[in-house]
Design an enzyme around this catalytic site. Structure first.
Site, PDB file in Angstrom:
ATOM      1  N   CYS A  60     -16.532  24.817-102.747  1.00 50.42           N
ATOM      2  CA  CYS A  60     -16.597  23.943-101.567  1.00 50.42           C
ATOM      3  C   CYS A  60     -17.687  22.870-101.674  1.00 50.42           C
ATOM      4  O   CYS A  60     -17.730  21.961-100.854  1.00 50.42           O
ATOM      5  CB  CYS A  60     -16.779  24.770-100.298  1.00 50.42           C
ATOM      6  SG  CYS A  60     -15.317  25.754 -99.931  1.00 50.42           S
ATOM      7  N   HIS A  72     -19.881  20.031 -94.917  1.00 50.60           N
ATOM      8  CA  HIS A  72     -18.673  20.768 -95.299  1.00 50.60           C
ATOM      9  C   HIS A  72     -18.158  21.554 -94.090  1.00 50.60           C
ATOM     10  O   HIS A  72     -18.916  22.265 -93.423  1.00 50.60           O
ATOM     11  CB  HIS A  72     -18.995  21.712 -96.453  1.00 50.60           C
ATOM     12  CG  HIS A  72     -17.899  22.682 -96.729  1.00 50.60           C
ATOM     13  ND1 HIS A  72     -16.598  22.289 -96.959  1.00 50.60           N
ATOM     14  CD2 HIS A  72     -17.900  24.041 -96.787  1.00 50.60           C
ATOM     15  CE1 HIS A  72     -15.852  23.355 -97.152  1.00 50.60           C
ATOM     16  NE2 HIS A  72     -16.612  24.436 -97.053  1.00 50.60           N
ATOM     17  N   ASN A 104     -10.812  24.750 -93.125  1.00 44.40           N
ATOM     18  CA  ASN A 104     -11.709  24.525 -94.256  1.00 44.40           C
ATOM     19  C   ASN A 104     -10.858  24.080 -95.442  1.00 44.40           C
ATOM     20  O   ASN A 104     -10.104  24.881 -95.998  1.00 44.40           O
ATOM     21  CB  ASN A 104     -12.454  25.834 -94.554  1.00 44.40           C
ATOM     22  CG  ASN A 104     -13.396  25.726 -95.735  1.00 44.40           C
ATOM     23  OD1 ASN A 104     -13.318  24.788 -96.532  1.00 44.40           O
ATOM     24  ND2 ASN A 104     -14.288  26.690 -95.857  1.00 44.40           N
TER      25      ASN A 104
END
Ligand code: UT7
Length: 339
Positions: A113, A260, A290
């Site tokens: 990520c 993020h 996400n």
């Protein structure tokens, strides 16, 4: 001679068309809209059709980023992904070819990520070194392919998507010029976010499910949510503050923290730890979940579209992910139209 700065001059995004709501998930799994919203802030995510791979998402986002930058050529493509089309070769050369970019440098970056920020720093490095005058940096992931269909804790969170930016060589004081990136890792936490089988440690043999390492193969993405949650808050906040300090900014100077998009509670905790008003931290995960390496460019485009992010804003980008990895970087937001 001073090294050239990398200037962000184009932004493009792509989401697959199929939306999956929390209620859709609740029809399949032991979960509820209420649990997912209250524990994560997520309402919907998008899932790629079975015939669509990460390169397909990356090409769409890349094409739009080039359009946004008003360019039809760049000198390199850096693709951040955890879900390449295949383990070998890298996906970026295929994306470059499909975008008609010719025989440019093209490679993948794997930082889960945090991948987009690692790719951004790599693209900026290619420009500073004089290897490239412009670079297309893409974050694209198709997590729906690696999630365990019965794992409610990961299926509730992750969605597919892609986002891309164009970097060009320019001056350090121009709008869009990237500050020096803060990057970090801690491999002692590598078990906290992992796809255990399918690599050289535990190969997935075509004939069976046992990897020969004493247990059944596990080809799915696994995450120790609670431990990751704590690490994400501390690392993103601290990296963001370090990057801001390097840019000569105090916390008060930060107009937008584009973090993020893992969990709304994480975004709030990061803002609180930095003593930054929460409203300066744009939220996009409610609509897309996400999206791993794609989450920062997708959040940037959404923030621009909603008027939350405007030219001149002193912006910090920050991320945390498997590895463990984390990073942050600064820029004054440039005048551009995302595509
Ligand atoms: O992108 C890379 C970085 N990733 C992240 O930063 C993610 C960080 N972690 C998180 O966002 C959160 O830890 C999660 C959203 C993954 C989980 O939330 P949590 O509040 O930490 O819950 P938990 O894992 O401690 O689970 C609490 C309970 C468990 O049940 P028991 O064992 O207490 O009976 C889970 O089984 O919630 C259960 N649970 C669910 N229940 C309904 C987990 N997922 C779900 C679900 N629906 N979707």
């Amino acid at each position: 001679m001073n090294a050239a700065a990398a200037v962000l001059c184009g932004l493009g995004t792509w989401l697959p068309p199929q939306a999956v709501t929390n209620d859709d998930l609740a029809r399949e799994l032991d979960t509820s809209d209420d649990w997912i919203r209250s524990r994560t802030g997520i309402g919907t995510r998008f899932v790629a059709a079975p015939t669509v791979a990460t390169s397909d998402l990356a090409v769409e986002a890349g094409r739009r980023a080039l359009k946004s930058a008003g360019r039809d050529a760049v000198d390199g493509v850096v693709l951040a992904t955890t879900t390449p089309d295949r383990p070998c070769p890298a996906t970026a050369p295929l994306v470059a070819a499909r975008l008609g970019l010719g025989t440019v440098a093209a490679f993948d970056v794997g930082a889960v990520c945090t991948g987009f920020l690692y790719a951004l720093a790599t693209g900026a490095g290619l420009i500073a070194a004089g290897t490239a005058g412009s670079v297309l940096v893409i974050g694209a992931d198709t997590y729906s392919r690696i999630l365990d269909p019965v794992d409610r804790s990961t299926r509730a969170i992750f969605g597919d998507g892609a986002g891309a930016v164009v970097l060009r060589s320019g001056g350090a004081t121009e709008p869009g010029a990237l500050g020096s990136a803060v990057l970090g890792s801690d491999g002692t936490g590598s078990e906290l976010i992992t796809v255990r089988s399918g690599g050289s440690r535990e190969p997935l043999h075509t004939s069976g499910t046992d990897t020969g390492t004493g247990g059944p193969a596990d080809p799915y993405f696994r995450m120790a949510g609670k431990a990751v949650f704590r690490g994400a808050v501390e690392r993103m906040a601290d990296a963001a503050l370090t990057a801001a300090r390097r840019a000569g900014w105090t916390t008060d100077d930060i107009d937008r923290l584009v973090a993020h998009q893992a969990n709304l509670r994480i975004l709030h905790a990061v803002a609180d730890r930095m003593r930054l008003p929460r409203h300066r931290c744009p939220v996009h995960l409610d609509q897309v979940g996400n999206t791993a390496a794609a989450s920062i460019p997708l959040a940037l485009a959404h923030a621009v579209a909603t008027g939350t992010l405007a030219p001149g804003h002193r912006t910090v980008l920050t991320a945390f992910g498997g590895g463990l990895t984390w990073g942050a970087c600064t820029l004054r937001w440039p005048a551009l139209t995302p595509a």
